[in-house]
Design an enzyme around this catalytic site. Structure first.
Site, PDB file in Angstrom:
ATOM      1  N   TRP A 176       0.825  -1.210   0.000  1.00 45.37           N
ATOM      2  CA  TRP A 176       0.000   0.000   0.000  1.00 45.37           C
ATOM      3  C   TRP A 176       0.862   1.265   0.000  1.00 45.37           C
ATOM      4  CZ3 TRP A 176      -0.576   4.104   3.449  1.00 45.37           C
ATOM      5  CH2 TRP A 176      -1.707   4.902   3.283  1.00 45.37           C
ATOM      6  N   ALA A 209      -5.095  -2.744  -1.117  1.00 42.47           N
ATOM      7  CA  ALA A 209      -5.247  -2.847   0.335  1.00 42.47           C
ATOM      8  C   ALA A 209      -5.978  -1.646   0.923  1.00 42.47           C
ATOM      9  CB  ALA A 209      -3.869  -2.972   0.980  1.00 42.47           C
ATOM     10  N   ASP A 210      -6.223  -0.633   0.098  1.00 41.23           N
ATOM     11  CA  ASP A 210      -6.771   0.606   0.634  1.00 41.23           C
ATOM     12  C   ASP A 210      -8.253   0.490   1.012  1.00 41.23           C
ATOM     13  OD1 ASP A 210      -6.006   3.763   0.627  1.00 41.23           O
ATOM     14  OD2 ASP A 210      -8.133   3.422   0.252  1.00 41.23           O
ATOM     15  N   ILE A 211      -8.526   0.723   2.287  1.00 38.53           N
ATOM     16  CA  ILE A 211      -9.895   0.614   2.803  1.00 38.53           C
ATOM     17  C   ILE A 211     -10.810   1.626   2.131  1.00 38.53           C
ATOM     18  CG2 ILE A 211     -11.313   0.827   4.869  1.00 38.53           C
ATOM     19  CD1 ILE A 211      -9.608  -1.513   5.121  1.00 38.53           C
TER      20      ILE A 211
END
Length: 301
Positions: free
Chosen positions: A217, A236-238
């Site tokens: 990320w 992976a970024d929420i």
DNA sequence: GACCAGGATTGCT
DNA sequence: AGCAATCATGGT
């Protein structure tokens, strides 16, 4: 001092740029007067001011006469690449609605490569609000102000800090170790971000993730916001997961495989897909939180 | 008070 | 190789 005037031949919405930059309290800008103050790597300060409209974008860059720095600022603000092909590309994709909604939003790079890395590491896994609190404490404590503009501290300075110095600012022990460790690698010359920038995406990621505290990320974030690379999507970024969840109207955050199945459709502009997806949820959380002016001393009025 | 946040690492199966 | 625990604390 000189003023350079630039006219762009593609749509460019500076209001949205200011809106996005306003999220970071360390950036000196004025929403009403439509300008941003930009520190260069060697502590010169430039003012970038919009005097046109989205469809007829005109900008003044005011600062010391220096061709290389002007070119750098054009890169930072995406003045050197048209957004036209990007909009053309996404018009026929499943992201067309958000590209219409945020038309003319450019990728704005961070003002320094080192700052990009520090900010990314500090922001890992934290909600944006607290993340900005931490970066602000970090820069206010160890960085300095030039002409009212805050600048991140030098890697050598941060490398010499003790974990406890950052613990006091409410960094976790691990985060403190990451920040100090990476800074030391840069200060010693072992990790040279400028020469790294000459390599291709994969090679850069491969190098960066060897350092403790830098995962996929953070490496992706470095490529996207540090170097302005066009084809990155941090899975992976929420925030991106939530943006797609909202856009697709599904109950659960989509999994990596589900998201990446759309990469062929979005390539070679994955970074813009990321940016516009982030924009699509930023409005929810930030519209009413930040107002029009970040004063140089960082007070939010 | 639980649960999630613009993740990464470590240790355990 | 893949999963769970861990980290610190703010926001909701």
């Amino acid at each position: 001092m000189e003023t350079i005037t630039i006219r762009l031949d593609f749509p460019y919405d500076f209001e949205r740029v200011l809106e996005r930059l306003s999220m970071d309290p360390l950036i000196s800008l004025n929403n009403d007067e439509r300008y941003v103050m930009v520190p260069t790597e060697d502590r010169k300060i430039y003012k970038v001011e919009a005097i046109g409209t989205t469809d007829e974008p005109i900008f003044n860059i005011v600062g010391p006469k220096d061709e290389k720095k002007i070119r750098k600022i054009k890169e930072i603000f995406h003045f050197d690449r048209s957004l036209e092909p990007v909009h053309e590309h996404f018009a026929t994709t499943n992201l067309s609605s958000i590209f219409e909604e945020h038309r003319g939003t450019p990728i704005i790079r961070e003002f320094s490569l080192y700052a990009t890395l520090m900010k990314s590491i500090i922001h890992q896994q934290l909600n944006l609000s607290f993340a900005h609190t931490l970066t602000t404490r970090f820069v206010h404590t160890f960085g300095e102000q030039v002409e009212g503009v805050w600048i991140y501290p030098e890697p050598a300075l941060v490398g010499k800090l003790q974990v406890e110095d950052l613990r006091e600012l409410q960094f976790s022990t691990r985060k403190a170790e990451y920040v100090i460790g990476v800074s030391n690698a840069i200060a010693s010359g072992e990790l040279n971000l400028e020469s790294l920038a000459l390599l291709d995406d994969e090679k850069i990621i491969e190098t960066l993730v060897n350092y403790r505290g830098i995962g996929p990320w953070t490496a992706g974030s470095f490529l996207l916001f540090g170097l302005g690379r066009p084809n990155l999507f941090p899975l992976a970024d929420i925030g991106l997961q939530n943006a797609l969840k909202k856009l697709w109207g599904v109950a659960d955050k989509p999994k990596a495989a589900e998201i990446s199945s759309h990469f062929p459709e979005w390539s070679p502009y994955l970074s813009y897909a990321s940016l516009y997806l982030w924009r699509s949820i930023e409005q929810d959380s930030f519209r009413n939180r930040y107002v029009s002016f970040n004063a140089p001393n960082d007070t939010i009025i």
